[in-house]
Design a protein around this motif. Structure first.
Motif, PDB file in Angstrom:
ATOM      1  N   LYS A 109      -7.395  10.318   9.483  1.00 44.89           N
ATOM      2  CA  LYS A 109      -7.160   9.929   8.097  1.00 44.89           C
ATOM      3  C   LYS A 109      -7.613   8.489   7.951  1.00 44.89           C
ATOM      4  CE  LYS A 109      -3.598   9.018   4.668  1.00 44.89           C
ATOM      5  NZ  LYS A 109      -2.172   8.863   4.427  1.00 44.89           N
TER       6      LYS A 109
ATOM      7  N   THR B  59      -8.473   5.229   4.895  1.00 46.87           N
ATOM      8  CA  THR B  59      -8.447   4.721   3.529  1.00 46.87           C
ATOM      9  C   THR B  59      -9.711   3.899   3.344  1.00 46.87           C
ATOM     10  OG1 THR B  59      -6.041   4.650   3.484  1.00 46.87           O
ATOM     11  CG2 THR B  59      -7.192   3.272   1.890  1.00 46.87           C
TER      12      THR B  59
ATOM     13  N   THR C 200      -9.478   2.227  -1.771  1.00 51.25           N
ATOM     14  CA  THR C 200      -8.303   2.813  -2.431  1.00 51.25           C
ATOM     15  C   THR C 200      -8.231   4.336  -2.392  1.00 51.25           C
ATOM     16  OG1 THR C 200      -9.060   2.972  -4.746  1.00 51.25           O
ATOM     17  CG2 THR C 200      -8.203   0.820  -4.013  1.00 51.25           C
TER      18      THR C 200
ATOM     19  N   ASP D  64      -8.057   7.936  -0.045  1.00 52.65           N
ATOM     20  CA  ASP D  64      -7.676   8.420   1.286  1.00 52.65           C
ATOM     21  C   ASP D  64      -8.459   9.688   1.589  1.00 52.65           C
ATOM     22  OD1 ASP D  64      -5.789   6.378   1.524  1.00 52.65           O
ATOM     23  OD2 ASP D  64      -4.142   7.645   0.823  1.00 52.65           O
TER      24      ASP D  64
END
Length: 126
Positions: free
Chosen positions: A12, A14, A17, A19
């Motif tokens: 995962k 970012t 802004t 994800d």
């Protein structure tokens, strides 16, 4: 996740802004190259330094990263991802819908606040 006998490392990340879930493609001592597979949260629109202000000189439009787009992420911005990797098109539709729903909720909250403030203004005699 297996692919032709090799194990994919799903993470995962970012990025601006948004994800995303993606596959690790390469790495160096500072960064990890990730291939985007799914959108978890759509990027935020507008000026991040002036949140919720529509009257800024430059109101940023932020598009989600594209399917299989590769992006270098600092190592500290990467974490293991153990959730379901939803098909990109479905994930983008969900993430965009969630972002729109959040903005709609904020619009309705603003309208209720204005109603309450108008009542208070009358109560205060202004």
């Amino acid at each position: 996740m297996e692919n032709g006998g090799t194990t994919q490392e799903i993470v995962k990340v970012t990025y601006k802004t948004g994800d995303y879930a993606g596959e690790v493609v390469d790495r160096d001592e500072r960064r990890i190259l990730v291939k985007i597979l799914s959108v978890l949260k759509h990027p935020t629109q507008g000026d991040l330094h002036h949140p919720y202000d529509p009257d800024v000189p430059l109101f940023h439009e932020r598009r989600a990263l594209a399917y299989t787009e590769k992006v270098w992420i600092p190592r500290q911005g990467v974490e293991p991802y153990r959730g379901e990797v939803i098909a990109y098109a479905d994930s983008l539709k969900r993430a965009l819908g969630a972002e729109i729903e959040q903005i709609d909720r904020l619009n309705r909250w603003s309208a209720r606040c204005l109603e309450q403030l108008d009542t208070l203004r009358k109560d205060y005699g202004y």
